[in-house]
Design an enzyme around this catalytic site. Structure first.
Site, PDB file in Angstrom:
ATOM      1  N   SER A 133      41.705  36.986  42.944  1.00  0.00           N
ATOM      2  CA  SER A 133      40.281  36.899  43.266  1.00  0.00           C
ATOM      3  C   SER A 133      40.057  35.604  44.034  1.00  0.00           C
ATOM      4  CB  SER A 133      39.484  36.849  41.952  1.00  0.00           C
ATOM      5  OG  SER A 133      38.148  36.454  42.185  1.00  0.00           O
ATOM      6  N   TYR A 146      38.070  32.910  33.303  1.00  0.00           N
ATOM      7  CA  TYR A 146      38.389  33.929  34.321  1.00  0.00           C
ATOM      8  C   TYR A 146      39.120  33.260  35.483  1.00  0.00           C
ATOM      9  CZ  TYR A 146      37.799  37.710  37.730  1.00  0.00           C
ATOM     10  OH  TYR A 146      38.028  38.690  38.669  1.00  0.00           O
TER      11      TYR A 146
HETATM   12  P1  NDP Z   1      36.609  47.681  36.850  1.00  0.00           P
HETATM   13  O1  NDP Z   1      35.955  47.186  35.621  1.00  0.00           O
HETATM   14  O2  NDP Z   1      35.959  48.744  37.651  1.00  0.00           O
HETATM   15  O3  NDP Z   1      38.113  48.141  36.533  1.00  0.00           O
HETATM   16  C1  NDP Z   1      38.935  47.453  35.650  1.00  0.00           C
HETATM   17  C2  NDP Z   1      40.144  48.324  35.345  1.00  0.00           C
HETATM   18  O4  NDP Z   1      41.030  47.605  34.478  1.00  0.00           O
HETATM   19  C3  NDP Z   1      39.779  49.616  34.651  1.00  0.00           C
HETATM   20  O5  NDP Z   1      40.519  50.666  35.211  1.00  0.00           O
HETATM   21  C4  NDP Z   1      40.204  49.371  33.207  1.00  0.00           C
HETATM   22  O6  NDP Z   1      40.617  50.596  32.625  1.00  0.00           O
HETATM   23  C5  NDP Z   1      41.396  48.460  33.420  1.00  0.00           C
HETATM   24  N1  NDP Z   1      41.723  47.718  32.207  1.00  0.00           N
HETATM   25  C6  NDP Z   1      40.976  46.797  31.559  1.00  0.00           C
HETATM   26  N2  NDP Z   1      41.606  46.381  30.451  1.00  0.00           N
HETATM   27  C7  NDP Z   1      42.776  47.058  30.395  1.00  0.00           C
HETATM   28  C8  NDP Z   1      43.862  47.086  29.488  1.00  0.00           C
HETATM   29  N3  NDP Z   1      43.891  46.309  28.391  1.00  0.00           N
HETATM   30  N4  NDP Z   1      44.900  47.921  29.739  1.00  0.00           N
HETATM   31  C9  NDP Z   1      44.877  48.713  30.818  1.00  0.00           C
HETATM   32  N5  NDP Z   1      43.900  48.723  31.725  1.00  0.00           N
HETATM   33  C10 NDP Z   1      42.858  47.919  31.495  1.00  0.00           C
HETATM   34  O7  NDP Z   1      36.819  46.380  37.754  1.00  0.00           O
HETATM   35  P2  NDP Z   1      37.397  46.149  39.236  1.00  0.00           P
HETATM   36  O8  NDP Z   1      37.894  47.380  39.837  1.00  0.00           O
HETATM   37  O9  NDP Z   1      36.386  45.340  39.942  1.00  0.00           O
HETATM   38  O10 NDP Z   1      38.601  45.156  38.887  1.00  0.00           O
HETATM   39  C11 NDP Z   1      39.930  45.374  39.265  1.00  0.00           C
HETATM   40  C12 NDP Z   1      40.602  44.032  39.524  1.00  0.00           C
HETATM   41  O11 NDP Z   1      39.984  43.415  40.648  1.00  0.00           O
HETATM   42  C13 NDP Z   1      40.484  43.044  38.365  1.00  0.00           C
HETATM   43  O12 NDP Z   1      41.722  42.378  38.201  1.00  0.00           O
HETATM   44  C14 NDP Z   1      39.423  42.073  38.855  1.00  0.00           C
HETATM   45  O13 NDP Z   1      39.574  40.807  38.285  1.00  0.00           O
HETATM   46  C15 NDP Z   1      39.704  42.071  40.344  1.00  0.00           C
HETATM   47  N6  NDP Z   1      38.596  41.599  41.179  1.00  0.00           N
HETATM   48  C16 NDP Z   1      37.381  42.237  41.173  1.00  0.00           C
HETATM   49  C17 NDP Z   1      36.317  41.746  41.926  1.00  0.00           C
HETATM   50  C18 NDP Z   1      34.961  42.374  41.892  1.00  0.00           C
HETATM   51  O14 NDP Z   1      33.990  41.741  42.354  1.00  0.00           O
HETATM   52  N7  NDP Z   1      34.793  43.590  41.412  1.00  0.00           N
HETATM   53  C19 NDP Z   1      36.487  40.571  42.776  1.00  0.00           C
HETATM   54  C20 NDP Z   1      37.794  39.987  42.742  1.00  0.00           C
HETATM   55  C21 NDP Z   1      38.799  40.493  41.968  1.00  0.00           C
HETATM   56  P3  NDP Z   1      40.357  51.055  31.087  1.00  0.00           P
HETATM   57  O15 NDP Z   1      39.083  50.420  30.635  1.00  0.00           O
HETATM   58  O16 NDP Z   1      40.309  52.537  31.204  1.00  0.00           O
HETATM   59  O17 NDP Z   1      41.555  50.574  30.356  1.00  0.00           O
END
Ligand code: NDP
Length: 240
Positions: A133, A146
């Site tokens: 990020s 974070y």
């Molecule tokens: P979402 O909340 O839409 O997606 C997060 C994903 O992570 C879900 O599929 C969730 O699946 C999965 N996840 C969370 N905990 C676990 C776990 N313990 N085991 C397996 N899977 C897990 O967020 P984003 O798509 O935005 O985030 C994706 C990545 O992008 C993250 O690393 C985030 O930090 C990064 N990011 C996002 C930004 C933004 O503004 N959105 C900006 C910069 C970086 P489930 O709950 O089904 O397990």
């Protein structure tokens, strides 16, 4: 001939789901990993295996990847995308929230890496894309832990890149600014969420998840002897 296997963690939502759709539409078999299996299965992608896995559970990750490799061949691309952003005031935030972010955002990336890296090095090919990020390059209010996890993702990717370069394995980091996904929804403080949303409105919303998928595709489709080391991308109006 079937294209090579792509493994995506965090594939049940947001950016990770877009990665799965994009690489599938380019003809790759995909292993989708997250805890919520049904949401991934609903997409009904061809040559796709969906497994409910917690990324902090190394043996579950290894078992799911083995199962996919038995079906589709070795993993050529792993995208470590699973993550969570629990914003909080340092003196008030629960230790459990800090701990969970470190487990998922850092140890989750390590578990994925552990499951595929040695094999990629032995084969002299393969790519790992870690989703960090802009919060992995500089700090923001209420983001301390974070940011700590994302700085760790940057540091781990950069040091590993050096060490695996001789084996022709590419380690890529993508660092997005705000993206339109449910990421913020897990933060517990309503006040912080409101302020974040106001700020987001002031920059006319976040990037589209498909724009992050474009970045991953760009890095991946370069020849194996070219490593796009880092992509930093944000809305033009995101000044910070
Ligand atoms: P979402 O909340 O839409 O997606 C997060 C994903 O992570 C879900 O599929 C969730 O699946 C999965 N996840 C969370 N905990 C676990 C776990 N313990 N085991 C397996 N899977 C897990 O967020 P984003 O798509 O935005 O985030 C994706 C990545 O992008 C993250 O690393 C985030 O930090 C990064 N990011 C996002 C930004 C933004 O503004 N959105 C900006 C910069 C970086 P489930 O709950 O089904 O397990």
């Amino acid at each position: 001939m079937m294209k090579k296997l792509v493994v995506v963690t965090g594939a049940s939502s947001g950016i990770g789901m877009e990665f799965a759709k994009r690489f599938s539409s380019e003809g790759h078999p995909v292993l989708m990993l997250a805890r919520r299996k049904e949401v991934m299965e609903e997409l009904n992608l061809p040559n796709c295996l969906c497994r409910s896995v917690d990324v902090t559970d190394l043996s579950a990750m290894q078992a799911a990847i083995q199962e996919a490799e038995d079906l589709y061949g070795k993993t050529d691309l792993l995208i470590n995308c699973a993550g969570l952003m629990l914003l909080g005031y340092p003196a008030e935030q629960d230790f459990e929230e800090w701990s969970r972010m470190i487990d998922v955002n850092v140890k989750g990336v390590l578990a994925g890496t552990k499951a595929v890296l040695a094999d990629m090095m032995a084969r002299n090919e393969g790519t790992i894309i870690n989703i960090s990020s802009i919060a992995g390059r500089k700090t923001f209010d209420n983001h301390s832990v974070y940011c700590g996890t994302k700085y760790a993702v940057h540091a781990i990717t950069e040091s590993m890149r050096k060490e695996v370069s001789g084996s022709n394995v590419r380690m890529v980091v993508i660092a997005p600014g705000v993206v339109e996904t449910p990421l913020l929804s897990h933060t517990s403080s309503q006040e912080i969420k409101n302020n974040y949303n106001l700020w987001k409105q002031s920059i006319e919303g976040g990037l589209e998840p498909s724009q992050i998928a474009d970045c991953a595709w760009f890095a991946y489709q370069m020849p194996q002897n070219v490593c796009v080391r880092e992509i930093v991308i944000a809305k033009t109006k995101q000044e910070d």
